[in-house]
Motif scaffolding. Structure first.
Motif, mmCIF file in Angstrom:
data_model
loop_
_atom_site.group_PDB
_atom_site.id
_atom_site.type_symbol
_atom_site.label_atom_id
_atom_site.label_comp_id
_atom_site.label_asym_id
_atom_site.label_seq_id
_atom_site.Cartn_x
_atom_site.Cartn_y
_atom_site.Cartn_z
ATOM 1 N N HIS A 1 0.843 -1.197 0.000
ATOM 2 C CA HIS A 1 0.000 0.000 0.000
ATOM 3 C C HIS A 1 0.877 1.244 0.000
ATOM 4 C CE1 HIS A 1 -2.575 3.060 2.251
ATOM 5 N NE2 HIS A 1 -3.313 2.768 1.199
ATOM 6 N N VAL A 2 0.455 2.243 -0.756
ATOM 7 C CA VAL A 2 1.143 3.527 -0.857
ATOM 8 C C VAL A 2 0.188 4.624 -0.410
ATOM 9 C CG1 VAL A 2 2.229 5.191 -2.436
ATOM 10 C CG2 VAL A 2 2.570 2.722 -2.782
ATOM 11 N N VAL A 3 0.688 5.569 0.348
ATOM 12 C CA VAL A 3 -0.046 6.810 0.615
ATOM 13 C C VAL A 3 0.623 7.884 -0.228
ATOM 14 C CG1 VAL A 3 -0.662 8.562 2.314
ATOM 15 C CG2 VAL A 3 -0.720 6.136 2.937
ATOM 16 N N ALA A 4 -0.168 8.560 -1.060
ATOM 17 C CA ALA A 4 0.406 9.526 -2.001
ATOM 18 C C ALA A 4 -0.392 10.817 -2.020
ATOM 19 C CB ALA A 4 0.445 8.931 -3.409
ATOM 20 N N SER A 5 0.277 11.874 -2.387
ATOM 21 C CA SER A 5 -0.406 13.153 -2.577
ATOM 22 C C SER A 5 -1.427 13.025 -3.698
ATOM 23 C CB SER A 5 0.616 14.234 -2.921
ATOM 24 O OG SER A 5 -0.026 15.417 -3.321
ATOM 25 N N ARG A 6 -2.564 13.660 -3.527
ATOM 26 C CA ARG A 6 -3.586 13.617 -4.583
ATOM 27 C C ARG A 6 -3.235 14.549 -5.747
ATOM 28 N NH1 ARG A 6 -8.220 16.446 -0.933
ATOM 29 N NH2 ARG A 6 -8.622 14.250 -0.512
ATOM 30 N N THR A 7 -2.227 15.416 -5.540
ATOM 31 C CA THR A 7 -1.774 16.295 -6.617
ATOM 32 C C THR A 7 -0.404 15.836 -7.083
ATOM 33 O OG1 THR A 7 -2.942 18.114 -5.524
ATOM 34 C CG2 THR A 7 -1.466 18.685 -7.317
ATOM 35 N N LEU A 8 -0.392 15.119 -8.198
ATOM 36 C CA LEU A 8 0.837 14.564 -8.758
ATOM 37 C C LEU A 8 0.830 14.744 -10.270
ATOM 38 C CD1 LEU A 8 0.951 11.075 -6.945
ATOM 39 C CD2 LEU A 8 2.395 13.045 -6.412
ATOM 40 N N TYR A 9 1.998 14.604 -10.872
ATOM 41 C CA TYR A 9 2.081 14.536 -12.327
ATOM 42 C C TYR A 9 1.114 13.461 -12.828
ATOM 43 C CZ TYR A 9 3.932 12.948 -16.805
ATOM 44 O OH TYR A 9 4.047 12.540 -18.104
ATOM 45 N N GLY A 10 0.440 13.736 -13.931
ATOM 46 C CA GLY A 10 -0.603 12.837 -14.414
ATOM 47 C C GLY A 10 -0.127 11.426 -14.672
#
Length: 458
Positions: free
Chosen positions: A151-160
């Protein structure tokens, strides 16, 4: 020069300029530093790390085979050994590039390895390795750190492209899932971490395209408290930010952008602990070794020649971006730029940034609608030559794109809304060609052609 041995240890690797036999290394022979290597000790290199440009200048300088001031290009795909037994020992992992033993350029190549040392110096990490693209660096790191069911937690604003990798490809092909969060909401980040399952906290130091600045020290503390590895994409802020100094474990780059500077090369880099880089190059389980996103040695040479003036270029990118953002704001544009005091993370960026490199070379104009954004870019390119309508960034010309319909087009409308990407958001990578007065005059000339368009407020 051909008979001279040039060896030193830098960022986890020992590299020699002369082929030796396997027998020479069985007893751990002393490493010899040649008179022309001009290399500092690890302690001196660490002391120089007060500034990324100083760290680059203190890194190993690789001379050419015949004493040239530039390194030679090792264009060979495969390498010879002096004794038959040496090859067996290399494949067994007993001998490697740390002692100048090379097998095959998909594994390690001396020219690529030298660029990797420079990238490690730039980011202040133990080691680094350069890849064929930024996306290959991202995907390889995540696949090395996450197994099936991870599982990864990631920013919702990322390069497409990164968003698509995490949203669509990883769940389908790898059984790796991602929870997207507002990276500025630290409680939301904590709540998204699943004990024993979450392996990575992933975000961009400055988000693409909204220029949200991540609180790297605090996010790193949250991750460490939960045994999670912090991976930061620093493509938007080389020299400006040094995530590893601020607590991040791994720093990624699309070298195609500011580091290249010429919009002519596709490349990436993974900067982090030597243990991670070595594991990614493992013959049996290494993501870089087995997936094979290999950088060409000639590309590595080109890039190594551009790194020394990256600091100068970043200062001017940032200076121009700050100047234009201030002027655009006075004209009534909705400007997003971390250098402006009203930017939500302005003070945060000031507290984290390396001195004298400014606030980055990107700014955004929110034109609200795609139609207004396109009209503005059309005038700026086709009537006054202020810049080019093109994706990517870090070029000496200003590059403009409407992010929602281009570099973030992989996201659906709801995802764009959550990420703060409006339909009319124009991302500008500010170039440094021409004088400021000349380029600003071109901007104003474009505006004079549409006084009644409602593109900006008076």
């Amino acid at each position: 020069m051909a008979a001279e041995t040039k060896t030193t240890t830098t960022h986890g690797f020992v590299v020699s300029g002369k082929k030796r036999s396997g027998a020479d290394d069985r007893d751990g022979a002393d490493v010899i530093m040649a008179k022309k290597s001009m290399l500092p000790t690890a302690i001196a290199a660490a002391a120089a790390w007060e500034d990324p440009a100083a760290a680059l200048a203190s890194a190993r300088h690789e001379f050419g085979e015949h004493g040239g001031v530039n390194m030679s290009i090792e264009a060979s795909a495969t390498f010879t050994v002096m004794e038959p037994e040496t090859m067996r020992r290399m494949f067994a992992g007993e001998l490697g590039p740390d002692r100048d033993f090379f097998i095959y350029s998909r594994h390690f190549n001396p020219t690529v390895l030298n660029l990797s040392r420079q990238m490690a110096a730039l980011e202040g990490t133990e080691a680094a390795y350069c890849t064929a693209s930024g996306m290959s660096a991202i995907s390889s790191v995540l696949l090395q750190l996450c197994s099936s069911g991870g599982h990864v937690v990631a920013s919702r604003t990322l390069y497409g492209g990164t968003h698509a990798l995490l949203t669509h490809f990883f769940p389908r092909a790898c059984n790796i899932t991602t929870t997207f969060v507002d990276i500025s909401n630290h409680e939301m980040v904590r709540d998204a971490i699943v004990q024993g399952k979450t392996k990575v906290l992933y975000f961009e130091s400055m988000s693409n395209p909204t220029l949200t600045v991540a609180d790297i020290p605090e996010l790193s503390r949250i991750a460490y408290d939960n045994g999670v590895t912090v991976v930061v994409d620093n493509t938007f802020a080389p020299m400006v930010l040094s995530p590893a100094r601020l607590g991040a474990d791994v720093v990624l780059h699309s070298i195609s952008k500011f580091i290249s500077g010429g919009a002519d090369i596709i490349a990436g880099a993974v900067c982090g602990p030597a243990s991670l880089v070595n594991s990614m190059m493992d013959l049996h389980q290494g993501a870089l070794m087995l997936l094979g996103p290999t950088m060409n040695a000639k590309v590595a040479f080109e890039l190594s020649e551009r790194l020394p003036h990256l600091g100068i270029r970043m200062k001017e990118h940032s200076n121009r971006a700050m100047t234009y953002a201030t002027k655009m704001k006075k004209l009534g544009f909705q400007v997003i730029y971390p250098g402006l005091e009203e930017h939500p993370q302005h003070d945060l960026l000031k507290s984290m940034a390396n001195k004298d490199y400014g606030f980055g070379g990107l700014l955004c104009l929110d034109m609200e609608t795609e139609e207004k954004a396109n009209r503005l870019m059309n005038y700026l390119q086709n009537f006054t030559q202020f810049g080019f309508m093109a994706v990517s960034l870090g070029y000496y010309e200003t590059l403009m794109s409407c992010s929602g319909s281009s570099t973030s087009s992989e996201m659906n409308p709801e995802e764009k809304a959550l990420a703060g990407i409006s339909p009319g958001l124009v991302r500008m990578s500010v170039g440094y060609i021409g004088t400021i007065e000349q380029k600003w005059g071109q901007f104003e000339k474009a505006l004079s052609r549409m006084p009644d368009s409602g593109l900006f407020k008076n």
